[in-house]
Scaffold this motif. Structure first.
Motif, PDB file in Angstrom:
ATOM      1  N   PHE B  35      67.680 -76.874  60.028  1.00 57.38           N
ATOM      2  CA  PHE B  35      67.971 -77.682  61.203  1.00 57.38           C
ATOM      3  C   PHE B  35      67.033 -77.314  62.350  1.00 57.38           C
ATOM      4  O   PHE B  35      66.563 -76.177  62.445  1.00 57.38           O
ATOM      5  N   TYR B  37      67.674 -77.495  66.433  1.00 52.19           N
ATOM      6  CA  TYR B  37      68.606 -77.779  67.511  1.00 52.19           C
ATOM      7  C   TYR B  37      67.853 -77.686  68.840  1.00 52.19           C
ATOM      8  O   TYR B  37      66.957 -76.868  69.014  1.00 52.19           O
ATOM      9  N   GLN B  39      68.396 -77.083  72.990  1.00 52.57           N
ATOM     10  CA  GLN B  39      69.328 -76.562  73.979  1.00 52.57           C
ATOM     11  C   GLN B  39      68.726 -76.747  75.376  1.00 52.57           C
ATOM     12  O   GLN B  39      67.909 -75.967  75.821  1.00 52.57           O
ATOM     13  N   SER B  42      71.631 -77.235  80.345  1.00 53.76           N
ATOM     14  CA  SER B  42      73.100 -77.361  80.358  1.00 53.76           C
ATOM     15  C   SER B  42      73.755 -76.466  79.321  1.00 53.76           C
ATOM     16  O   SER B  42      74.977 -76.306  79.323  1.00 53.76           O
ATOM     17  N   ARG B  43      72.969 -75.889  78.418  1.00 55.87           N
ATOM     18  CA  ARG B  43      73.402 -74.911  77.399  1.00 55.87           C
ATOM     19  C   ARG B  43      73.953 -75.535  76.117  1.00 55.87           C
ATOM     20  O   ARG B  43      74.094 -74.835  75.127  1.00 55.87           O
ATOM     21  N   GLN B  44      74.307 -76.807  76.125  1.00 54.73           N
ATOM     22  CA  GLN B  44      74.932 -77.353  74.918  1.00 54.73           C
ATOM     23  C   GLN B  44      73.894 -77.627  73.842  1.00 54.73           C
ATOM     24  O   GLN B  44      72.948 -78.371  74.039  1.00 54.73           O
ATOM     25  N   MET B  45      74.111 -77.045  72.696  1.00 59.72           N
ATOM     26  CA  MET B  45      73.228 -77.233  71.542  1.00 59.72           C
ATOM     27  C   MET B  45      73.408 -78.636  70.984  1.00 59.72           C
ATOM     28  O   MET B  45      74.543 -79.076  70.740  1.00 59.72           O
ATOM     29  N   LEU B  47      71.975 -81.258  67.893  1.00 63.57           N
ATOM     30  CA  LEU B  47      71.185 -81.369  66.676  1.00 63.57           C
ATOM     31  C   LEU B  47      70.068 -82.385  66.869  1.00 63.57           C
ATOM     32  O   LEU B  47      70.296 -83.499  67.320  1.00 63.57           O
ATOM     33  N   PHE B  91      65.655 -74.448  68.725  1.00 65.05           N
ATOM     34  CA  PHE B  91      66.016 -73.417  67.766  1.00 65.05           C
ATOM     35  C   PHE B  91      65.961 -73.979  66.348  1.00 65.05           C
ATOM     36  O   PHE B  91      66.513 -75.045  66.068  1.00 65.05           O
ATOM     37  N   LEU B 104      75.481 -70.130  59.461  1.00 61.21           N
ATOM     38  CA  LEU B 104      74.389 -70.792  60.180  1.00 61.21           C
ATOM     39  C   LEU B 104      73.623 -69.743  60.971  1.00 61.21           C
ATOM     40  O   LEU B 104      74.157 -69.147  61.903  1.00 61.21           O
ATOM     41  N   VAL B 105      72.352 -69.525  60.585  1.00 59.25           N
ATOM     42  CA  VAL B 105      71.528 -68.472  61.178  1.00 59.25           C
ATOM     43  C   VAL B 105      70.410 -69.104  61.992  1.00 59.25           C
ATOM     44  O   VAL B 105      69.719 -70.001  61.518  1.00 59.25           O
ATOM     45  N   PHE B 106      70.220 -68.588  63.200  1.00 61.29           N
ATOM     46  CA  PHE B 106      69.236 -69.159  64.123  1.00 61.29           C
ATOM     47  C   PHE B 106      68.027 -68.255  64.309  1.00 61.29           C
ATOM     48  O   PHE B 106      68.121 -67.022  64.213  1.00 61.29           O
ATOM     49  N   GLY B 107      66.889 -68.873  64.637  1.00 60.77           N
ATOM     50  CA  GLY B 107      65.731 -68.130  65.109  1.00 60.77           C
ATOM     51  C   GLY B 107      65.878 -67.821  66.584  1.00 60.77           C
ATOM     52  O   GLY B 107      66.879 -68.179  67.212  1.00 60.77           O
ATOM     53  N   LYS B 108      64.853 -67.183  67.160  1.00 60.11           N
ATOM     54  CA  LYS B 108      64.932 -66.769  68.562  1.00 60.11           C
ATOM     55  C   LYS B 108      64.583 -67.884  69.533  1.00 60.11           C
ATOM     56  O   LYS B 108      64.789 -67.743  70.733  1.00 60.11           O
TER      57      LYS B 108
END
Lengths: 114, 116
Positions: B35, B37, B39, B42-45, B47, B91, B104-108
């Motif tokens: 995926f 994403y 951000q 506003s902070r809301q992730m 897709l 992300f 669900l694993v995210f990058g930096k």
């Protein structure tokens, strides 16, 4: 369709105090995630629920963090006692296991520990 | 354990131009989802786009497309005709497809700035 609701949006506490965050996922979503996002970094998974059972809490600092998901719906994440390094945004996300794989996120709670 | 690497902490692009954000991942799994994403402040992730590993065709969503190279474990995001509203953190994320314990694993992340 209502989104993922989180409260509060902001919280400032002193170190060693306790704090709780609340999350209401999208109706019917079985999977619920709590992430910690430190400024400038990607979200780190703290805990994952499937209905009201924990499926992954390997990165949850269990000496100070706890979480529960009542009746497989709402969830609360608690920190007691808080440390300065807990300052972060706490994100809640939910996902419908059977339908598609997209996770929907709330707006997060920004915690500042002073 | 799965890891996701985004090697570009920050990028900038001129409005209406094209930009590509890089992502590599490490897994021994053969069946998974990837995926991107977005951000905003506003902070809301939100897709942006998803790719199923078993599909060879690259996913596209309007101005957003991916270049999925499974053998190289690479998953880049191309944004065409960049708009000011594309300014955000992006992300890359990985999810293993397995029963009910999909982690669900995210990058930096990559901070993208679109300049007028």
């Amino acid at each position: 369709e209502a989104g993922v609701a989180q409260s509060p949006r902001y919280k400032i506490i002193e170190k060693r105090q306790s704090v709780a965050f609340w999350c209401n996922p999208i109706s019917g979503h079985a999977t619920l995630y709590w992430y910690q996002q430190i400024l400038g970094q990607g979200p780190k998974l703290l805990i994952q629920f499937q209905n009201n059972g924990v499926v992954d809490d390997s990165q949850l600092p269990k000496d100070r963090f706890s979480a529960e998901r009542l009746k497989g719906v709402d969830s609360t994440l608690k920190i007691q006692p808080a440390k300065l390094e807990d300052s972060a945004v706490y994100l809640c996300a939910s996902r419908d296991r059977g339908k598609n794989t997209e996770a929907f996120f709330g707006q997060g709670t920004r915690l500042t520990v002073v | 354990a799965q890891t996701v690497t985004q090697s570009q902490p920050e990028m900038s692009v001129q409005e209406a131009e094209t930009v590509t954000l890089s992502c590599t991942y490490d897994t021994s799994e053969s069946n998974y989802y990837l995926f991107w994403y977005k951000q905003p402040p506003s902070r809301q992730m939100i897709l942006v786009i998803r790719q199923e590993a078993y599909k060879q065709q690259n996913a596209t969503e309007n101005r957003f497309s991916v270049n999925f190279q499974k053998a190289a474990k690479s998953f880049s995001l191309k944004i065409s005709d960049s708009q000011l509203g594309d300014t955000a953190m992006y992300f890359c994320a990985f999810m293993k497809r397995q029963g009910g314990s999909e982690k669900l694993v995210f990058g930096k992340g990559t901070k993208l700035t679109v300049n007028p």
